[in-house]
Design an enzyme around this catalytic site. Structure first.
Site, PDB file in Angstrom:
ATOM      1  N   GLN A  70      14.687 -16.681 -17.262  1.00  0.00           N
ATOM      2  CA  GLN A  70      14.817 -18.133 -17.374  1.00  0.00           C
ATOM      3  C   GLN A  70      13.622 -18.623 -18.187  1.00  0.00           C
ATOM      4  OE1 GLN A  70      14.259 -20.420 -13.793  1.00  0.00           O
ATOM      5  NE2 GLN A  70      15.646 -22.051 -14.449  1.00  0.00           N
ATOM      6  N   HIS A 358     -24.846  12.859  12.537  1.00  0.00           N
ATOM      7  CA  HIS A 358     -25.632  11.722  12.049  1.00  0.00           C
ATOM      8  C   HIS A 358     -25.943  11.819  10.559  1.00  0.00           C
ATOM      9  CE1 HIS A 358     -26.799  11.835  16.346  1.00  0.00           C
ATOM     10  NE2 HIS A 358     -27.230  13.044  16.117  1.00  0.00           N
TER      11      HIS A 358
END
Length: 446
Positions: A70, A358
């Site tokens: 469109q 860790h």
């Protein structure tokens, strides 16, 4: 039955360079959600009407829908007219591209009503407590629909009507092709309204039916970012409620965000601010969160993940991850592993029962069973040009603050002294130390 998605608008109130329908609701573009609802309802072919920045919509629907362009956005009636040359079936269903909560079952009910009654048009309607902004359904004294009037064109009396047009219709294709060229832009917006097809059909004595949806949230549209957020929240809420019905505990459903394709096993507990995204699969008996993000990953049973990020990884059973861990794509964690705080793992395998507790980076590595990796261990996998592999075999012990310069292999049950920087392989059961000797200078401070 074929379908049309109206997806040409810009969405000015979105304040965006993107077409409105490509904005995402819970990880998925709105227009794709509408497409999937149509397909789920049994619609065999879909035409998408695109306009503003059409390439963005085409990217999403390429290979799925037929594209009709469109060039000028002149209203819903004009958009439908643009799509008509691509529609071949006797009947067509038309849906706005910005109704992302729409269910396939609702569209199935609309299609069924349309086909069973033989109507030339069937309109999906809804009663709203606050109908502002929606077109109103105007009926005669016998309850038959006579017209649909848009908010900007409605009289004060018509604005009191609570029954609204959802913008979703079924039409007889042949009559729709005849009527659409007759539409006129005689309204406040100077646009061609698809709603004006209804009175034109009635003037010709054609049957127009309606069906009313009970759940108004399904037909909520999106005009701005506030509504986008509200509908996104609705999708997440729907998913959370479904999981809770299946035996998942969610501490605060308002603060978790779980994608529709995510699978979660029973007796898993999900804490606030947890994000489960993509095709993630979570096992049973897990504890997730708070403040955790898991994307496109598989998590085993009885695993705990807290304050962590996991992306495209696999995590086994009875694993403990976090807080503040980061598992990157290609990572695989076996059963019984501990991945502790401030640990980053990338494209690595961590064997059963191993621990990275860790402050470590493990990249491009294969870690065996029962390995302990001390705090501050770094696999130095990149030499500036290439990535190299680190292999740590079963039972090895890596002391704290160790640099493993890849390519390197640490043998079974080997021990690496804390503070070492290793550049050569370590044999099985050997002790490797690569650091300067300690020197104490007596009476140094005067």
């Amino acid at each position: 039955m074929e379908g049309i998605i109206l997806a040409a608008g810009k969405g000015t109130r979105m304040k965006s360079d993107l077409p409105k329908v490509v904005h995402e609701v819970a990880e998925k573009p709105m227009v794709l959600r509408v497409y999937e609802a149509l397909v789920g309802a049994g619609v065999k072919r879909v035409v998408a009407v695109v306009g503003y920045r059409k390439e963005k919509v085409e990217e999403i629907l390429r290979g799925r829908a037929v594209i009709a362009v469109q060039e000028e956005q002149l209203g819903t009636g004009h958009a439908a007219l643009v799509a008509m040359p691509y529609v071949e079936d006797e009947n067509v269903i038309i849906v706005p591209g910005d109704t992302p909560l729409l269910k396939a079952s609702t569209l199935q009910a609309l299609i069924k009503k349309h086909l069973e009654t033989g109507a030339y048009a069937t309109v999906l309607t809804c009663f709203l407590s606050n109908p502002y902004g929606y077109g109103r359904i105007v009926r005669d004294g016998y309850g038959k629909i006579i017209k649909i009037v848009e908010e900007k064109d409605a009289t004060l009396e018509e604005k009191q009507i609570a029954e609204v047009n959802t913008g979703i219709y079924c039409f007889n294709t042949k009559i729709l092709k005849e009527i659409l060229p007759l539409l006129k832009a005689e309204n406040a917006q100077k646009e061609y309204y698809l709603t004006d097809v209804i009175p034109l059909l009635l003037e010709r004595g054609k049957v127009v039916e309606t069906i009313t949806i009970q759940d108004e949230t399904e037909v909520y549209g999106v005009n701005d970012r506030v509504q986008l957020a509200r509908l996104t929240k609705g999708v997440y809420r729907r998913k959370a409620e479904a999981l809770m019905q299946e035996g998942v505990t969610i501490i605060d459903p308002e603060t978790v965000y779980i994608g529709e394709e995510v699978v979660v096993g029973s007796d898993t507990v999900i804490y606030p601010n947890t994000y489960l995204e993509g095709k993630t699969v979570i096992g049973s008996g897990c504890r997730l969160g708070p403040n955790t993000r898991i994307t496109d990953s598989v998590i085993g049973n009885n695993t705990e993940i807290t304050f962590s990020v996991i992306i495209q990884a696999r995590v086994g059973d009875e694993v403990n991850v976090g807080p503040f861990a980061y598992l990157r794509p290609g990572t695989e964690i076996a059963n019984g592993v501990k991945i502790g705080d401030f640990v980053e793992i990338k494209k690595s395998f961590i064997g059963e029962g191993s621990k990275v507790p860790h402050l470590s980076y493990i990249g491009d590595a294969v870690v065996g069973k029962g390995v302990n990796i001390g705090a501050g261990t770094i696999t130095c996998n990149y030499d500036g040009k290439n990535k190299w592999e680190t292999v740590i075999e079963d039972g090895a012990f890596i002391g704290s603050n160790t640099n493993l310069v890849a390519p390197i292999k640490i043998g079974k049950n080997a021990v690496v002294g804390a503070g070492s920087t290793l550049t050569e392989d370590v044999p099985e059961k050997a002790l490797a130390i690569a650091r300067s000797r300690q020197v104490n200078k007596e009476d140094y401070v005067k």
